[in-house]
Design a protein around this motif. Sequence first.
Motif, PDB file in Angstrom:
ATOM      1  N   PRO A   1       0.826  -1.208   0.000  1.00 11.64           N
ATOM      2  CA  PRO A   1       0.000   0.000   0.000  1.00 11.64           C
ATOM      3  C   PRO A   1       0.859   1.257   0.000  1.00 11.64           C
ATOM      4  O   PRO A   1       1.923   1.295   0.609  1.00 11.64           O
ATOM      5  N   GLY A   2       0.383   2.283  -0.672  1.00 13.10           N
ATOM      6  CA  GLY A   2       1.090   3.556  -0.708  1.00 13.10           C
ATOM      7  C   GLY A   2       0.930   4.241  -2.042  1.00 13.10           C
ATOM      8  O   GLY A   2       0.213   3.773  -2.922  1.00 13.10           O
ATOM      9  N   ARG A   3       1.621   5.337  -2.205  1.00  9.12           N
ATOM     10  CA  ARG A   3       1.432   6.178  -3.388  1.00  9.12           C
ATOM     11  C   ARG A   3       1.948   5.574  -4.682  1.00  9.12           C
ATOM     12  O   ARG A   3       1.373   5.788  -5.735  1.00  9.12           O
ATOM     13  N   PHE A   4       3.053   4.836  -4.637  1.00  3.20           N
ATOM     14  CA  PHE A   4       3.612   4.250  -5.856  1.00  3.20           C
ATOM     15  C   PHE A   4       3.104   2.828  -6.055  1.00  3.20           C
ATOM     16  O   PHE A   4       2.919   2.082  -5.091  1.00  3.20           O
ATOM     17  N   TYR A   5       2.892   2.464  -7.325  1.00  4.51           N
ATOM     18  CA  TYR A   5       2.425   1.116  -7.655  1.00  4.51           C
ATOM     19  C   TYR A   5       2.780   0.807  -9.103  1.00  4.51           C
ATOM     20  O   TYR A   5       3.093   1.703  -9.898  1.00  4.51           O
ATOM     21  N   ASN A   6       2.750  -0.455  -9.448  1.00  6.59           N
ATOM     22  CA  ASN A   6       2.858  -0.924 -10.835  1.00  6.59           C
ATOM     23  C   ASN A   6       1.531  -1.539 -11.205  1.00  6.59           C
ATOM     24  O   ASN A   6       0.899  -2.206 -10.389  1.00  6.59           O
ATOM     25  N   ASP A   7       1.120  -1.334 -12.462  1.00  3.80           N
ATOM     26  CA  ASP A   7      -0.086  -2.010 -12.917  1.00  3.80           C
ATOM     27  C   ASP A   7       0.297  -3.237 -13.737  1.00  3.80           C
ATOM     28  O   ASP A   7       1.479  -3.554 -13.886  1.00  3.80           O
ATOM     29  N   SER A   8      -0.684  -3.922 -14.275  1.00  2.00           N
ATOM     30  CA  SER A   8      -0.426  -5.207 -14.926  1.00  2.00           C
ATOM     31  C   SER A   8       0.145  -5.093 -16.338  1.00  2.00           C
ATOM     32  O   SER A   8       0.407  -6.111 -16.966  1.00  2.00           O
ATOM     33  N   SER A   9       0.371  -3.880 -16.845  1.00  4.94           N
ATOM     34  CA  SER A   9       0.926  -3.738 -18.192  1.00  4.94           C
ATOM     35  C   SER A   9       2.448  -3.857 -18.226  1.00  4.94           C
ATOM     36  O   SER A   9       3.059  -3.707 -19.285  1.00  4.94           O
ATOM     37  N   CYS A  10       3.063  -4.179 -17.108  1.00  2.00           N
ATOM     38  CA  CYS A  10       4.520  -4.319 -17.018  1.00  2.00           C
ATOM     39  C   CYS A  10       5.036  -5.361 -18.021  1.00  2.00           C
ATOM     40  O   CYS A  10       4.479  -6.449 -18.144  1.00  2.00           O
ATOM     41  N   ILE A  11       6.108  -4.999 -18.739  1.00  2.00           N
ATOM     42  CA  ILE A  11       6.734  -5.928 -19.692  1.00  2.00           C
ATOM     43  C   ILE A  11       8.050  -6.486 -19.144  1.00  2.00           C
ATOM     44  O   ILE A  11       8.813  -7.101 -19.872  1.00  2.00           O
ATOM     45  N   ASP A  12       8.327  -6.239 -17.873  1.00  2.00           N
ATOM     46  CA  ASP A  12       9.506  -6.788 -17.206  1.00  2.00           C
ATOM     47  C   ASP A  12      10.803  -6.329 -17.873  1.00  2.00           C
ATOM     48  O   ASP A  12      11.718  -7.114 -18.085  1.00  2.00           O
TER      49      ASP A  12
ATOM     50  N   GLN B   1      10.259   8.444  -8.612  1.00  2.00           N
ATOM     51  CA  GLN B   1       9.728   9.335  -9.645  1.00  2.00           C
ATOM     52  C   GLN B   1      10.522   9.194 -10.940  1.00  2.00           C
ATOM     53  O   GLN B   1       9.949   9.224 -12.030  1.00  2.00           O
ATOM     54  N   GLU B   2      11.847   9.024 -10.821  1.00  7.81           N
ATOM     55  CA  GLU B   2      12.676   8.810 -12.011  1.00  7.81           C
ATOM     56  C   GLU B   2      12.278   7.511 -12.712  1.00  7.81           C
ATOM     57  O   GLU B   2      12.183   7.458 -13.942  1.00  7.81           O
ATOM     58  N   ALA B   3      12.039   6.464 -11.915  1.00  8.33           N
ATOM     59  CA  ALA B   3      11.600   5.185 -12.489  1.00  8.33           C
ATOM     60  C   ALA B   3      10.254   5.357 -13.191  1.00  8.33           C
ATOM     61  O   ALA B   3      10.057   4.845 -14.296  1.00  8.33           O
ATOM     62  N   LEU B   4       9.344   6.074 -12.571  1.00  6.61           N
ATOM     63  CA  LEU B   4       8.034   6.330 -13.167  1.00  6.61           C
ATOM     64  C   LEU B   4       8.201   7.037 -14.514  1.00  6.61           C
ATOM     65  O   LEU B   4       7.611   6.646 -15.518  1.00  6.61           O
ATOM     66  N   ALA B   5       9.021   8.071 -14.550  1.00  5.84           N
ATOM     67  CA  ALA B   5       9.227   8.844 -15.775  1.00  5.84           C
ATOM     68  C   ALA B   5       9.944   8.034 -16.853  1.00  5.84           C
ATOM     69  O   ALA B   5       9.766   8.295 -18.044  1.00  5.84           O
ATOM     70  N   SER B   6      10.734   7.051 -16.461  1.00  2.00           N
ATOM     71  CA  SER B   6      11.529   6.262 -17.404  1.00  2.00           C
ATOM     72  C   SER B   6      10.807   5.030 -17.926  1.00  2.00           C
ATOM     73  O   SER B   6      11.262   4.408 -18.884  1.00  2.00           O
ATOM     74  N   CYS B   7       9.705   4.660 -17.319  1.00  2.00           N
ATOM     75  CA  CYS B   7       9.004   3.428 -17.685  1.00  2.00           C
ATOM     76  C   CYS B   7       8.459   3.506 -19.111  1.00  2.00           C
ATOM     77  O   CYS B   7       7.638   4.381 -19.419  1.00  2.00           O
ATOM     78  N   PRO B   8       8.898   2.593 -19.992  1.00  2.00           N
ATOM     79  CA  PRO B   8       8.470   2.669 -21.392  1.00  2.00           C
ATOM     80  C   PRO B   8       6.993   2.342 -21.610  1.00  2.00           C
ATOM     81  O   PRO B   8       6.425   2.732 -22.637  1.00  2.00           O
ATOM     82  N   THR B   9       6.364   1.663 -20.683  1.00  2.00           N
ATOM     83  CA  THR B   9       4.954   1.314 -20.844  1.00  2.00           C
ATOM     84  C   THR B   9       4.041   2.110 -19.910  1.00  2.00           C
ATOM     85  O   THR B   9       2.846   1.837 -19.835  1.00  2.00           O
ATOM     86  N   GLU B  10       4.610   3.064 -19.193  1.00  2.00           N
ATOM     87  CA  GLU B  10       3.853   3.881 -18.243  1.00  2.00           C
ATOM     88  C   GLU B  10       3.074   3.012 -17.269  1.00  2.00           C
ATOM     89  O   GLU B  10       1.917   3.233 -16.968  1.00  2.00           O
ATOM     90  N   THR B  11       3.769   1.997 -16.785  1.00  2.00           N
ATOM     91  CA  THR B  11       3.206   1.012 -15.864  1.00  2.00           C
ATOM     92  C   THR B  11       3.224   1.476 -14.412  1.00  2.00           C
ATOM     93  O   THR B  11       2.465   1.003 -13.600  1.00  2.00           O
ATOM     94  N   ILE B  12       4.115   2.400 -14.087  1.00  2.00           N
ATOM     95  CA  ILE B  12       4.270   2.872 -12.715  1.00  2.00           C
ATOM     96  C   ILE B  12       3.369   4.055 -12.480  1.00  2.00           C
ATOM     97  O   ILE B  12       3.318   4.992 -13.277  1.00  2.00           O
ATOM     98  N   GLY B  13       2.667   3.991 -11.362  1.00  2.00           N
ATOM     99  CA  GLY B  13       1.789   5.097 -11.003  1.00  2.00           C
ATOM    100  C   GLY B  13       2.147   5.712  -9.672  1.00  2.00           C
ATOM    101  O   GLY B  13       2.818   5.089  -8.844  1.00  2.00           O
TER     102      GLY B  13
END
Length: 88
Positions: free
Chosen positions: A22-33, A70-82
């Motif tokens: 639980p918390g502000r950051f999360y990954n959704d199911s569109s992750c391509i690993d 936040q850097e990871a969120l901005a760098s995610c190619p599939t915008e999986t991180i919220g």
Amino acid sequence: MPIIPHHGGMADKTDKHPQNVPGRFYNDSSCIDCDMCREIAPEIFTRDDQEGTTYVFRQPTTPDEISLAQEALASCPTETIGNDGLDT
């Protein structure tokens, strides 16, 4: 070149990976690993080896950790991180 799924510009908070803490950051199911977030913030993101995806196993607590998340969120190619802005 592989096709990268894209779902409209941001992570889907209604489709969060079930192992996110639980918390502000999360990954959704569109992750391509792709490993990008784990390389940037290994103290925040980890891999689900069975599913072949990544999730948030620890929320960032320090300003430096938040910056890396936040850097990871901005760098995610599939915008999986919220980041829904909530602390819990």
